[in-house]
Write a protein that holds these residues in place. Structure first.
Motif, short mmCIF file in Angstrom:
data_model
loop_
_atom_site.label_atom_id
_atom_site.label_comp_id
_atom_site.label_asym_id
_atom_site.label_seq_id
_atom_site.Cartn_x
_atom_site.Cartn_y
_atom_site.Cartn_z
N ASN B 12 0.76 -1.14 -0.01
CA ASN B 12 -0.06 0.21 0.12
C ASN B 12 0.84 1.26 -0.18
O ASN B 12 2.05 1.14 0.37
N HIS B 13 0.32 2.30 -0.46
CA HIS B 13 0.90 3.55 -0.37
C HIS B 13 0.09 4.83 0.29
O HIS B 13 -0.94 4.72 -0.18
N GLU B 18 2.10 9.29 -1.51
CA GLU B 18 2.74 7.91 -2.20
C GLU B 18 3.81 7.40 -1.71
O GLU B 18 4.18 6.45 -2.28
N LYS B 91 -8.90 6.94 -10.49
CA LYS B 91 -9.81 5.79 -10.63
C LYS B 91 -9.39 4.74 -9.32
O LYS B 91 -9.70 3.58 -9.67
N GLU B 92 -8.97 5.24 -8.29
CA GLU B 92 -8.51 4.24 -7.15
C GLU B 92 -9.42 4.47 -6.31
O GLU B 92 -9.53 5.26 -5.47
N GLU B 93 -10.56 3.26 -6.06
CA GLU B 93 -11.64 3.82 -5.19
C GLU B 93 -11.35 3.38 -3.66
O GLU B 93 -11.87 3.66 -2.68
N PHE B 94 -10.05 2.35 -3.40
CA PHE B 94 -9.97 1.64 -2.32
C PHE B 94 -9.62 2.76 -1.29
O PHE B 94 -9.73 2.43 -0.09
N HIS B 97 -12.05 3.99 1.29
CA HIS B 97 -12.51 2.90 2.81
C HIS B 97 -11.79 3.64 4.00
O HIS B 97 -12.01 3.94 4.94
N THR B 131 -17.70 6.49 -16.91
CA THR B 131 -16.13 6.92 -17.04
C THR B 131 -15.48 6.54 -15.65
O THR B 131 -14.19 6.23 -15.79
N ARG B 132 -16.17 6.78 -14.49
CA ARG B 132 -15.35 6.63 -13.49
C ARG B 132 -15.18 5.21 -12.98
O ARG B 132 -14.20 4.65 -12.25
N GLY B 133 -16.14 4.33 -12.94
CA GLY B 133 -16.24 3.16 -12.60
C GLY B 133 -16.90 2.85 -11.32
O GLY B 133 -17.10 1.82 -10.65
N PHE B 134 -17.07 4.00 -10.47
CA PHE B 134 -17.76 3.93 -9.15
C PHE B 134 -18.29 5.09 -8.82
O PHE B 134 -17.67 6.15 -9.35
N ASN B 135 -19.15 5.23 -7.87
CA ASN B 135 -19.46 6.60 -7.48
C ASN B 135 -19.14 6.64 -5.71
O ASN B 135 -19.05 5.89 -4.95
#
Lengths: 801, 234
Positions: B12-13, B18, B91-94, B97, B131-135
């Motif tokens: 993870n970063h 980063e 587009k990194e949704e994690f 969390h 386009t984003r893949g998630f809300n």
């Protein structure tokens, strides 16, 4: 490259190191190795906690890599022998099948590995457990898991006989094969296998058949390589052409294909999920698409036979998709490391295969170097720039490895690939992948698609031909050593990490190393000054000797060749790599002792791909099409062709090349009353005090004829591969050689060399070297004494008499 | 063990800088980035949480929002801004969390947990979602709901595509968002908590709350990660 960011890459490197250390033969050193590990473990505990843990992890991984290597290496067992052995065996099909269609008989040959389970021995079945490679030629198609009965003969897999080719033993060990099975009868199917792989194989064969009905022979080979990962349909010449153009990677299901497949499948699923109303709000589209893509690419990987590059790419892609699913940052470098780690633990010997090294080298090079460049160009320009950048990076990374493994590098390959890769991956592969399922549902539509597919395929093939036929751009260099390769990469790394604002230390180091590399190259070029070297490679049943003169000129006496058209071509697969590994693009003098296929046919490939400056032959059988083609090729490239009346004694770089036979009074100088063999050109090559005698295929008649003219010589090439009709006692006595070497094929159908002749040699106290047992011979002299090395034998030093 | 393994396989970063972090670091941030987060706990508006003066802001007085109260426990900027940019554009949704956990760990937020019965994310336009893949609001809402052991409810819907809010003035934002939502509340519930990632002028949330009110919901609260009001001095 911090450990925390790319831990898996470090672990991969550690495991590779463990395997490399273990590969260098450890007996007592193994103990030392483990002791060192324990010591370091203690040290690690004493050190900082996290760094210590990381170190322990690394060491454990490298130790387990080494142990895994040992485990694989000790897999070999001796087979129990059986009296009154029968050739009948029961075997289970145990590996992916490669299909090959015989161009004449249209029969499907099925190449695979068999697990031999029982042998009919002493009138009953005795259980066995042997894995053997085999090419089945019975009509009934077999799939993985099938049990068959077949007559076969087991053959040992011998060590490598030519240094420039893949070692068959290493290959067998990698595939866990103990024997080679020669199939003697069509097989009978005893029991059909079951399960998933069986069904998969069935579909593969059906697709294969569809491909061969929709396409013509040449295109079908290409398509089945692209869709099924099955290169069985491609001829050696075809593969060679693509390799020379630097496009060979397109012929396998490589990372490129898998990457493209993954993107396509992901995109399709993504679009489907996004069409479902409310789905995107409740679930993540990316995660769902990633989750659905994984089984598809795993299936595709299995379908194509799971070769190393395919497995690497599949593992990489799965890892990247998995990181999306479990919610971690995507890191292609780590995924690459993970794939490598899995592959070398699964089969440590993979580490030594060119395919593995090249595919990982290129991918890591692209990932590391590619990330250095960021552009803000408009879209189209950006794509072109990225394409140029990646093909240049790939070329830079591959260059030394390509020279190391294939002895040449096409300088045009970055440009060729810039066109070929998009053409193959964006057009041909997707179309071919659509073709495969379509051929099951609608053969008519598939046929139309096939007609369309032929155009880009022809384009790609034309590109390969163009790339292969521009030899000025082929970089041929003396084979680099591993240390030279490492220095090259060190220079590359220094230049890449150099930043303008920093001190220039890296630059100076890079300059220093480059100078060192160049001077080492130059030094090795002149290493063999004043030495005459004769290479006698193993060319199967046939004759070929390459002589490198002190001034680095080359003389080739015969080039081997197969008796059947389309058979194994030593000119292409032995002599060309040998010449290239010595850094040669020219053959200064080529001699065909007599135009028999096992002496002549190898010249066809050589005359097409090398510059032959002078070509000698005995003037007989001039209407032979292959000979005419060779002569045409030589003359087309500006070489001279000479027949007997025009051949004179030559002195090149202090080496006398003397033609002793045939010298008749006949207009053409050969003996019309004698057989073609007896009219072989006989050469004596003398360098200072040393001499070597090349007797072609002469027999008793010519030998008697020669008796008066010959003087004692140090080394003799046994006439006519040690046949009974040659090497008469009088001839041997007149020559009184210290060493005789025989160029002969392993298990040849003529039963050569003759045992009487061998005994005769022994009687005269002559040392014998055979290419079928000792492998390639290297005979070196400084003009005073000979040093005879062989690949699988002891070194002999011949002192002057 | 599983955590260690996944850390080794997929390191993870930090969401902000980063730099590599062990496991999830501090809510997805490294220690130094976590220290740089600026909490919105100075004087602020009692309705929309806009930082400035300890009284109801002019905007809320002029046009009272449809929601009762908005909480935005952090100020937009620094590592949080980096993180949200990374989430939206890479587009990194994690990382959402970690951010959801950060939100729930905030002591001011604890009170809301009891206040509301339903958690509702602000929906995204269909095209943008594709386009984003998630809300990002939905991901946040799901995680918050999971932590609070409640269920997210997707009762809001966008009626039309809207232009991106960034770069628009307050009036433009409000007209952009006017009637952009439709609520589908079959059995009207009492208290709803709207979730969004960042609030600027509150135009989106106001419009969403309005449509909820129209559907018969009595009280609407709103929760966002951060407040990025450009008129801080007001």
């Amino acid at each position: 490259m911090p450990f925390k960011r790319y831990p898996i890459l470090y672990l991969f490197a550690c495991a590779a190191m463990g395997i490399l250390i273990q590969n260098h033969g450890l007996g007592t050193t193994k103990v030392l190795f483990i002791a060192c590990v324990l010591l370091l473990l203690l040290l690690a505990f004493a050190w900082r906690k996290h760094a210590g843990l990381a170190l322990i992890g690394c060491l454990l991984v490298s130790l387990s890599g080494a142990l895994r290597f040992n485990q694989i290496n000790n897999d070999f067992i001796e087979l129990p022998q059986c009296e009154h052995a029968d050739q009948r065996w029961q075997a289970k099909v145990d590996d992916t099948l490669t299909y090959k269609i015989d161009s004449k008989t249209r029969r499907i040959l099925q190449k695979t590995n068999l697990l031999l389970e029982a042998q009919y021995c002493n009138h009953r079945w005795i259980p066995r457990h042997i894995r053997a490679s085999a090419t089945l030629w019975g009509k009934a198609p077999v799939y993985r898991g099938d049990i068959i009965e077949v007559r076969l003969e087991l053959e040992d897999i011998g060590p490598s006989l030519t240094p420039n080719q893949e070692n068959p033993l290493a290959r067998a060990r990698r595939q866990k094969i103990q024997k080679r099975a020669r199939i003697r009868s069509p097989h009978a199917l005893l029991q059909r296998g079951q399960g998933f792989l069986h069904t998969l194989d069935k579909f593969r064969l059906q697709t294969h058949q569809h491909i061969y009905t929709s396409f013509d022979f040449a295109h079908a080979g290409l398509i089945s390589a692209l869709v099924l990962g099955d290169r069985g349909g491609l001829s050696a010449l075809h593969k060679d052409r693509w390799a020379q153009a630097g496009m060979a990677h397109l012929l396998a299901i490589s990372g490129l294909h898998i990457g493209l497949m993954t993107l396509m499948i992901f995109f399709i699923f993504y679009q489907c999920f996004s069409l479902c109303k409310g789905y995107g709000e409740r679930f993540s589209l990316r995660k769902s698409a990633a989750l659905s893509t994984i089984p598809c690419i795993v299936l595709f990987c299995l379908w194509t036979g799971a070769s190393i590059p395919t497995l690497r790419a599949t593992l990489m892609m799965t890892a990247i998709l998995l990181s999306t699913i479990i919610g971690r940052p995507k890191s292609a470098i780590n995924a690459c490391g993970l794939a490598g780690l899995c592959l070398i633990f699964w089969q440590p010997l993979n580490l030594f295969t060119p395919g593995f090294i090249l595919s990982f080298g290129t991918v890591l090079g692209l990932l590391f170097l590619g990330a250095k460049f960021k552009t803000r160009l408009p879209l189209i320009l950006n794509i072109v720039f990225l394409g140029l950048l990646s093909s240049t990076i790939a070329a830079l990374v591959i260059l030394p490895l390509s020279l190391k493994f294939f002895y040449f590098f096409n300088l045009l390959s970055p440009l060729i690939n810039l066109v070929a890769i998009p053409l193959a991956t964006w057009l041909i592969t997707p179309m071919a992948l659509v073709f495969a399922p379509m051929s099951f549902f609608s053969p008519k539509l598939a046929d139309h698609l096939a007609q369309l597919l032929v155009y880009p395929l022809n384009g790609l093939d034309a590109l390969a031909t163009w790339g292969a036929q521009s030899p000025t751009w082929h970089l041929v260099m003396k084979e680099p050593t591993w240390s030279e390769v490492w220095v090259y990469y060190a220079v590359l790394a220094l230049l890449v990490t150099y930043k303008r604002k920093q001190s220039h230390r890296r630059l100076y180091w890079a300059l220093f190393l480059t100078l060192g590399l160049i001077s080492h190259r130059v030094y090795t070029q002149f290493e063999n000054e004043n030495m005459l070297t004769v290479y006698q490679p193993y060319v199967g049943q046939g004759d070929a000797a390459l002589i490198v003169l002190p001034n680095n000129e080359t003389v080739l006496i015969d080039a081997g060749g197969s008796f059947e058209a389309g058979g194994w071509d030593p000119g292409q697969s032995v002599l060309a790599p040998l010449l290239r590994s010595l850094g040669q693009k020219h053959i200064n003098l080529a001699v065909v002792t007599h135009p028999h296929p096992d002496h002549l046919n190898g010249f066809l490939y050589l005359s097409e791909n090398f510059h032959i400056h002078e070509f000698w032959w005995n003037g007989m059988a001039s209407d032979l099409p292959i000979l005419q083609k060779i002569l045409q090729n030589v003359e087309h490239k500006g070489g001279i062709t000479k027949t007997l009346p025009h051949i004179r004694e030559q002195k090149r770089a202090g080496v006398h090349i003397e033609m002793l036979h045939p010298k008749s009074t006949h207009e053409h100088r050969y003996f019309p009353q004698m057989h073609l063999n007896d009219n072989s050109i006989v050469l004596r090559i003398k360098y200072k005090n040393n001499s070597i005698f090349f007797s072609g295929d002469i027999e008793k008649n010519a030998e008697t004829h020669l008796l008066e003219k010959i003087k004692p010589t140090d080394i003799l090439k046994a006439a006519h591969h040690g046949s009974r009709s040659s090497s008469t006692p009088a001839f041997l006595e007149a020559l009184s050689p210290q060493l005789v070497f025989i160029s002969v094929g392993k298990n040849n159908r003529f039963g050569l060399p003759n045992t009487d002749v061998l005994e005769r040699f022994e009687k005269y106290g002559v040392a014998i070297r055979r290419t079928d047992q000792h492998g390639m011979l290297t005979l070196k002299t400084d003009g005073h004494r000979w040093k005879v090395d062989s690949l699988n034998g002891e070194t002999i030093i011949l002192n002057p008499k | 063990m599983l955590e260690h393994l996944s850390q080794a396989l997929f390191p993870n970063h930090c969401a902000g800088c980063e730099s590599p972090i062990a496991n999830n670091g501090r809510f997805g941030f490294c220690d130094s980035c976590y220290e740089l987060l600026s909490p919105n706990n100075g004087p602020r508006c009692g309705i929309c949480d806009a930082p400035g003066l300890p009284q109801t802001c002019k905007r809320c007085l002029d046009t009272p929002p449809a929601f009762e109260r908005l909480w935005a426990p952090y100020l937009f900027g620094g590592p949080l801004q980096q993180a949200i940019h990374r989430i939206k554009f890479a587009k990194e949704e994690f990382w959402l969390h970690g951010l959801a956990e950060l939100l729930c760990a905030n002591e001011h937020i604890q009170a809301i947990k009891e206040h509301c019965t339903h958690i509702v994310p602000v929906p995204l336009g269909k095209q943008r979602l594709k386009t984003r893949g998630f809300n990002q609001s939905a991901v946040l809402a799901r995680k918050i709901a999971q932590i609070w052991q409640k269920k997210p409810h997707y009762i809001l819907e966008r009626t039309r595509e809207t232009a991106p809010q960034s770069g628009l003035s307050q009036e433009e934002r409000e007209s952009n968002m006017a009637d952009a939502f439709k609520a589908d509340a079959q059995n009207p519930v009492e208290n709803i908590l709207l979730i969004d990632d960042v609030v600027t002028t509150g135009a989106t949330l106001k419009s969403a709350a309005q449509s909820l009110k129209k559907a018969g919901i009595q009280r609407v609260y709103a929760l966002t990660l951060a407040h990025s009001d450009p008129h801080i001095t007001k």
